[in-house]
Design an enzyme around this catalytic site. Structure first.
Site: not given
Length: 243
Positions: A23, A26, A40, A71-72, A191, A210
């Protein structure tokens, strides 16, 4: 049938299976006054760096959340750019994967992608199918809730046809109907970008994983960031409900 309890690894043991929600592309681009596609592109470079670092660090399976079923909803131009980057990645990285003995796996409803991309994925998966080294799993058009629903549907159909007894459907049986059925249990889910949610990713598999949320934006994630994540994992104690 009782589910088999997971055995807690020794303290400091390295994770066998690491997954990453990539993530922040952008926001990386926005901070530099660049178009989102620039973020990207840098994100793809991070995939290359981190995939290689994972092999060096002894990770057996690395699963990357590349494109979710949600994501579409993004602008058509951005989706088109993302699919183009995926094509380029497959074309440019396949020989390295083969040479390094890396097995490529793809999970999700990826056969709903464009026919040329499906053909590229089929070819790449087939070329690496007999590899004996680590596994790189790419989640494409993936949603965990859809995966769980598909597994339930599959088991229900088997029970209807008499292939299995409903009484035998336990946690292990259900896990065997998921796309990750032949992979080791998920140990660590990372993440990037500071967000703290799972975003419909590996919900079943993450039950005892975890979780680690890092502020680093994905394009800036590198071998050192991954090594620090593994160090943090090694300092944790995993009990799986025991003492």
């Amino acid at each position: 049938m009782a589910a088999r309890a997971q055995t807690a690894p020794e303290a400091g043991a390295a994770p066998r299976h690491v997954a990453i929600i990539m993530d922040g592309n952008g926001r990386w681009a926005k901070a530099r006054f660049l178009p989102r596609i620039a973020g990207h592109k840098q994100g793809v470079e991070a995939v290359r760096r981190v995939s290689r670092a994972a092999r060096t660090l002894g990770i057996e399976v690395l699963t990357l959340y590349a494109f979710s079923s949600e994501n579409w909803r993004r602008p058509a131009e951005e989706v088109r750019d993302l699919m183009g980057l995926l094509r380029n990645f497959l074309a440019s990285e396949l020989e390295e994967l083969v040479g390094e003995g890396i097995r490529l796996r793809v999970i999700g409803d990826w056969r709903a992608l464009s026919p040329d991309l499906v053909a590229m994925i089929d070819h790449a998966v087939a070329r690496t199918a007999e590899a004996s080294g680590p596994t790189l799993v790419i989640a494409l058009n993936y949603g965990a809730q859809a995966e769980i629903a598909a597994a339930a549907r599959n088991l229900a159909e088997q029970a209807r046809d008499g292939a299995i007894d409903p009484a035998d459907i336990d946690e292990a049986c259900f896990a065997g109907a998921l796309a990750t059925r032949d992979l080791p249990p998920l140990d660590l889910l990372i993440r990037t970008s500071g967000e703290q949610r799972l975003s419909n990713f590996l919900l079943w598999q993450a039950a005892y994983a975890e979780l680690l949320f890092v502020d680093t934006l994905w394009p800036d994630f590198d071998a050192a960031t991954l090594a620090e994540a593994l160090a943090q994992y090694g300092r944790r104690q995993r009990r799986f409900g025991g003492l």
